[in-house]
Structure formats: C-alpha cells, structure tokens
Scaffold this active site. Structure first.
Site, short mmCIF file in Angstrom:
data_model
loop_
_atom_site.label_atom_id
_atom_site.label_comp_id
_atom_site.label_asym_id
_atom_site.label_seq_id
_atom_site.Cartn_x
_atom_site.Cartn_y
_atom_site.Cartn_z
N SER A 270 40.46 39.42 37.73
CA SER A 270 39.17 38.75 37.93
C SER A 270 39.44 37.32 38.40
CB SER A 270 38.39 38.69 36.62
OG SER A 270 38.96 37.72 35.75
N ASP A 271 38.43 36.66 38.93
CA ASP A 271 38.57 35.21 39.11
C ASP A 271 38.48 34.58 37.72
OD1 ASP A 271 38.89 32.68 40.09
OD2 ASP A 271 37.49 32.93 41.74
N ALA A 272 38.81 33.29 37.63
CA ALA A 272 38.95 32.64 36.33
C ALA A 272 37.68 32.78 35.50
CB ALA A 272 39.30 31.18 36.52
N ALA A 274 35.80 35.10 34.94
CA ALA A 274 34.67 35.80 35.56
C ALA A 274 34.16 36.97 34.73
CB ALA A 274 35.05 36.27 36.97
#
Ligand code: BGC
Length: 745
Positions: A270-272, A274
């Site tokens: 995932s993005d940070a 997210a």
C-alpha cells in the site's frame, strides 16, 4: 519494449524450486508470522507503531522502510535471521527515485531525454549505490500520467503521454532490476501509484480521481502494463479514491486488471498508511474492516498502518478470511526473498558503499543524463551557444547557487546536498572570466512543506523582510548592469514540486518575473535557465527573453551540464514530455484531445476562451537544437492494411545546420472515425538520433494492432476498427509532414 518476461519471475531459480522453498517456509510459520510478512514497519523517528526491532524479533515484520543506515540494516537483519522464530530475512525499502548518492535528473527530466537509455543507465547506477548501502527495494518508478501541471508530483513521472510513459516505465524497471533478481547490484522496483493518482481533481494532491474506463485503459494504465511486461517485482497502490473506490481497497484494479488480465505475480504494497486511511477516507467502518478490505482486494503488504497485524488473527478466527487467503498473499513476498538470494546473503558489506560511490563513471553518467534531458525552448538569433571568451558574466537568481534546487525533489533520507550548482558549473567552465553572482529576492512557498523538517540543511529560516527583499532585488540588478552577459537562473525550489506540493498557478514564484523584467530592461543579452520540476507558464519570458533553456532539476552534475550546453560543449536535444500551458488555469491541457463539433481551425472557429489562447505556450514533444533538421520522403509501406496486420512508416531526416546534433523523430496518428472518437493526435513512435552536419538518416517505425487498437467505451473491450488514419512525422506534436492510410476489415 521488452514483453518477454513475466512479472517478478526473473531469477536463476526455477519456479518449481522457488515454490518448494516457499512451501517449506510456510509449513513452519505461525499465522502471526505469516501476517508479519505482510507488515512493513517504519524505521524512522516519525513512523508510528511499536519499535521496529521488537516487531522484527517476534517475526512481525516482512520489510522495513524509511531507514537509511547501513550498520543498522545489518543489526536489524541479524535480529530477523537469528532471533525471529522462522529466521526470514527482511526487505529494506526506501524511495530511491533519481539516485541514491549520485543524483540524476528528476524522472520528468529523464523523460524529456526521449531516450530510454537515460532512465535505464541512471537507475542502474541508483540501484548499485542503493544496494551497496544495504537497500533491497526502491519505491519507483512512479508511473502516473499527469496532464495537470498544477499537481506537484508531475515531477516524479514521465509527463502526459502513455506511449512515452510506457517506454520510460520499462526502461526504469530494467535499470533498477536488471535481468536477474539475484544480482547483488540491483534492487526490486515498485510500479506506483496504482492507479490514477495523477488525475486528482484540479491537480490537488490526494483528492479523488474520476477517470472513465476508456481513459484508464488508453492513457493511465499503459505505463503500468509496460512495467509488468518488463518484469517489475512489486506494485504500490495509490492513496486516492478512484471513481469512489479507494485504490488501496480496489479489487477491480488489484485483482482483475493487475493479476487476472496482466498476469502479475509479484506483490503489492500500500502507499504509506493507506490501509488504515480507508477509515479516514470514509470507506471502511473501522480498522478491522479496513484490513479486511485491503486483504480481500489483494493488497499484500500494509505500509505502516498496522491494520493487518492488529486485526488479521481476529479476521481468521471469525472466518471473515481463511488462513489459505493469507498464505496466498504471503507467497509472492517469500518468493521474491528466495529469488533475490536473501536467505543465502542477508547482510551487506559495510565497506562497500564508499567504494561504489567513488566510481567516476557514476558522476559521468549523471552529467550525461542531465545534458540529454535539457530542452532548449528558445534561441533567438542564435544567442546560444555563448562564447567562452566572454569577459564578465553575471549569474542571477535564487536558484543559481542552490544545491537543493539543482538536485531536485525526493532525496533519500539523510542525504546531504552535494550538487554542482549552475554558478559553480559556469565558474568551472570559464576560469578566465569574471563571474559575478546575486541571488535576488528569496522565493518560498506560501504554505511550507512538511518535508522541510526532514531534509538536511533546509531548516526554516524567517522570511525576508520587504527591505531585505528590495535590497536583494537592487543588488541583483546592479550585478547584471556591470556584466557583458547575464544568465538568469529562475524557477521553483525542490520543495515546490513533489508530494504535497501542488499549486494553483504555474507562474514563476515570488518576484522572479519582476526581476527578470528589470534585468531585461538593462539591454544586456540575457539567457534564462529554468530549474523546475513542472511546466511553468513563462509567457512573458517566452516573448521577451531571447534564449531559454529548460534544465529541470538536473542532479549532482546539473551545473556542469548547464554550462556544457550554454557554452556549446553539449548540444541540447531533449523534448518536452508535457506541454507548457500559458496559464495554470488552462490545466489540464494535453495534446491528445478529441476534436469537437467546432474544430479550432474551421471558419466557424469558436475560441475556447475569450481571454486568451488556450493552446500551449510550448507543445508536447517540442525542443530546439543548435542545428536544424529537415524531414522528407515520408513513406507508408501500404495504402491499406488489414485489421491485425502491420505497416511500416519511414522518413528521411537531414541535419541542415553547421553542427552535429540530436533530433527526436516523432510519429503521430489520428483515426478519423470509428466505434469511438479517437484523439486528434496520438504519439505512436519516436526515436532520438544523432546527425552530423549534412548527414541524412532514414528512420523507420512499425504500426501494428498494438498501436492502432484501443479500448472502446461502445464495445466495452479492446478493439481495432477498420477506418482511415492520418499520420504525421516531425519534431514535435505539431508536426506537419503528413500521410494517410486505411485499415480494412
Ligand atoms: C508516497 C509514496 C512513497 C511512500 C513511502 C508516500 O507518502 O506517496 O510515493 O513511496 O510515501 O515513502
């Protein structure tokens, strides 16, 4: 483009051997350890969550990010390998976007080279240095197509075009990963942000994106598909809502498109934060629900929100998820660790980095990449190249001696700026001239960046007072007045583009244009060098300054490369990977638009705005050289071609000037009618060539079903229509050399 490899599968080990080893590992892992592999822990001070080392010791971490410390990597790896229950090594990950210690031009600049060798070689060096520091995995390449220059992260991508973007995507994956995942000079690449982040409403970072399936398939997804075809090992899901479904919980994207249609076999992070953010985004009910949605969507690794580690045991206990589903998500992570040889070689030699960064070829590669990335926007009267016997040169502007602006956005944590600035590059080039310098008034964001506190040497200083600003302004004008030649270095600071760095206007920030006008009024020859990570609407400069060089954020050797070009030791040959709008309010502006009922060139022409031209200041694909080129003898191999077959297009390109130079030969098509309406121009071929004075080369392109087909809204699938096509070949997206052909059923 390399289409042969399957994602994440390149290594000397056979698939059967890898599977056997993964099976053996899974057989001895507890559920807690399996979930641990899906957890990426933050190794930096600012990262939330329990101490990284404690999580690693109990087998609760598969990867660590935001740590950039070789010694610490070995210490933590020792805990993972020797003290955690199953001894599975960690993957150390960091954003190495355009260089680790040797900094290369920002990705938008690399795309401006229109030469896939530039990103490939640059990322090869970045990978070698990052790996020597102990990193295994970079969060790049960033593949978001962006047509709205207000979006700050346009600097990290390849611009507005899917065809150019796909070529740059594949090249970066090859650069980072090489041919063999076990190569100890390479790192895993990560195609991000999947998908649609570059289309956030009005260019506002993190805002939702509404993108039709036809735009997604034809424009947004091609670079990601190219990354899969080039063997990219990992993907990162984007932050924002895509058509009301967050990308990080988006089953359609992560399962159907990525895995079922494209056959991706690596893993998705995932993005940070997210996954946890699915609650904040108003999608998941609570963190447990967020974890369930992420896991069900096929999102393998949770970047530091800890929703997986907190909730998965309960999800399995209550049968919301099976352990088999968890194992399926863990498998590709373990498989990559096996393929990389991490079990055999978990540690890094702590003396290696110093040897690797001392390699002179790394600095040379950076200078070469910077030279090839720069775009000459204007050169009235052949002002450039400048003569080296000039006596007094004034270098003026807030970016002229800024290492940060020269290196650009996205430095690895803890990086100490070390670039050759434009001022330093010009001084080195002209040892016998008097080179004076004045910064002029400072420039700064209206709202500071939260990255400021994280970057070395950028602690916030109090803003200049009006008196200080006026004094700096006057000093700059006086410095220019005393010189024979003025070089203005203007643009944006490194933190004015990038994450959380969108802006509403595309004007030169601060008092830069005012200073440019005051200096131009002195009547001296003025060259404008732009340092920036996004298109800028330099409309006044385009009309009033004789020579403009777009140098982007050119990296460690940026100042030398600028001086090479200004004084004729290198010839500019880059082209814009994104058009420059005349105003920020014209965004999104892109060349591959559809025609309307009232074409702009028709007699019934209705201007698109009544307060100015909506056409770009500088179009996509545009860039000048110190020489000139002629295009002739355009040939299409057949007037008609059957659906599914290919034809060949060739053109002769001649250097008609007095010096050697590079031209980027570009091919555009337009399908005149069909099941859906197609854009009035689409790039479908390009090649950067070098020609000596008088030399002529024939450049050939192939157009087949990949180039002539498209995703149709009406048909709901990929199709190729029988229809007539226009074709243009030339030096930018306004190319006029024209031919036609027909596709028949
Ligand atoms: C960015 C990503 C980056 C990640 C890890 C996020 O804020 O959107 O591009 O890879 O942080 O640093």
């Amino acid at each position: 483009m390399n289409k042969a490899k399957k994602s994440g599968t390149t290594s000397a080990l056979s698939e059967a051997e890898v599977n056997k080893r993964v099976d053996a590992l899974l057989a001895r892992m507890s559920l807690e350890e399996k979930v641990g592999q899906l957890n990426q822990v933050g190794g930096a001070e600012f990262a939330p969550g329990p101490k990284a080392e404690d999580q690693i010791r109990k087998g609760g971490a598969g990867s660590v990010l935001w740590l950039n410390d070789t010694k610490k990597f070995n210490e933590l790896q020792k805990v993972a390998v020797e003290e955690s229950p199953s001894g599975i090594p960690l993957l150390f990950a960091l954003d190495v976007i355009h260089g680790y210690r040797t900094i290369f031009p920002v990705p938008l600049a690399m795309a401006a080279s229109w030469d896939p060798n530039v990103p490939e070689k640059s990322q090869t060096v970045a990978a070698r240095e990052a790996r020597a520091a102990g990193l295994h995995w970079t969060f790049g390449p960033m593949l978001d197509i962006c047509r709205d220059a207000r979006w700050g992260r346009i600097v990290e991508g390849a611009g507005e075009d899917p065809f150019l973007g796909a070529a740059m995507a594949a090249a970066q994956v090859r650069g980072f990963q090489g041919d063999d995942l076990a190569d100890s000079e390479r790192v895993l690449a990560c195609a991000k942000h999947f998908a649609g982040y570059g289309y956030s409403d009005a260019g506002r970072d993190y805002d939702p994106a509404y993108i039709s399936e036809t735009q997604l398939r034809n424009t947004v997804l091609p670079p990601f598909k190219a990354a899969v075809d080039a063997g990219v090992a990992t993907f990162m899901s984007a932050y924002m809502d895509l058509n009301d479904v967050p990308a990080s919980g988006n089953r359609w994207l992560l399962r159907q498109v990525l895995r079922e249609e494209w056959g991706f076999e690596g893993f998705v992070v995932s993005d940070a934060f997210a996954v946890g953010n699915l609650v904040i985004q108003g999608h998941a009910k609570d963190r447990r629900d967020a974890a369930l949605r992420g896991l069900k969507a096929g999102l393998n690794m949770d970047m530091s929100s800890y929703t997986y580690t907190e909730n998965t045991a309960d999800l399995v206990a209550k049968s919301d998820l099976s352990e088999a589903e968890i194992e399926a998500l863990v498998r590709p992570i373990l498989a990559l660790k096996v393929r990389m040889g991490l079990f055999e070689r978990p540690y890094v030699d702590e003396g290696l980095l110093d040897q690797v960064i001392a390699r002179p070829d790394h600095r040379e590669a950076s200078r070469w990449a910077a030279q090839r990335s720069m775009v000459l926007l204007k050169n009235e009267g052949g002002l450039l190249p400048l003569k080296k016997d000039v006596k007094k040169v004034a270098v003026i502007g807030p970016l002229a001696d800024s290492m940060q602006a020269t290196e650009g956005s996205w430095m690895v944590f803890g990086h100490t700026p070390a670039a050759v600035t434009v001022l330093a590059g010009i001084r080195a080039k002209l040892p016998n001239a008097e080179v004076t310098y004045a910064s002029g008034p400072e420039i700064r964001r209206d709202i500071p960046s939260w990255f400021e506190s994280m970057m070395a040497g950028q602690a916030s200083k109090p803003a200049q007072t009006q008196e200080e600003s006026d004094a700096a302004f006057q000093a700059a004008v006086e410095t220019a007045r005393a010189a024979d030649q003025v070089i203005m270095v203007l643009g944006e600071t490194d933190l004015m583009a990038g994450e959380a760095a969108s802006r509403a206007s595309l004007d030169l920030p601060g008092r830069q244009e005012e200073l440019l006008k005051a200096v131009a009024a002195l009547g001296k020859p003025v060259v404008l060098v732009l340092l920036n990570g996004r298109p800028l609407s330099v409309t006044w400069a385009a009309e009033n300054i004789p020579a403009i060089l777009e140098a982007w954020e050119p990296g460690s050797e940026g100042g030398n490369a600028v001086a090479d070009i200004l004084f004729g030791d290198a010839i500019p040959g880059g082209k814009l990977p994104v058009g420059f709008p005349r105003k920020g309010s014209h965004a999104p502006l892109y060349y591959a638009r559809n025609l309307t009922h009232s074409p702009e060139e028709s007699p019934m022409y209705n201007p698109r705005y009544w307060d100015g031209l909506p056409t770009p200041l500088y179009p996509f694909g545009y860039g000048l050289s110190y020489t000139t080129f002629a295009f002739s003898d355009l040939k299409v191999s057949a007037a008609q071609v059957k659906v599914g077959s290919s034809l060949t297009v060739s053109v002769d390109v001649t250097n008609t000037g007095a010096v050697a130079g590079d031209e980027v030969v570009q091919l555009y098509i337009h399908q005149k009618w069909g099941t859906d309406t197609r854009p009035m121009r689409e790039l479908k071929g390009f090649e950067r060539i070098t020609l000596q004075p008088g030399e002529c080369k024939t450049v050939t392109f192939e157009l087949g079903p990949d180039e002539l087909g498209y995703w149709s809204t009406n048909a709901g699938k990929w199709i190729q229509d029988p229809a007539s096509f226009d074709l243009w070949v030339g030096s930018d997206s306004l190319a006029t050399l024209h031919a036609e052909f027909e596709v028949i059923g």
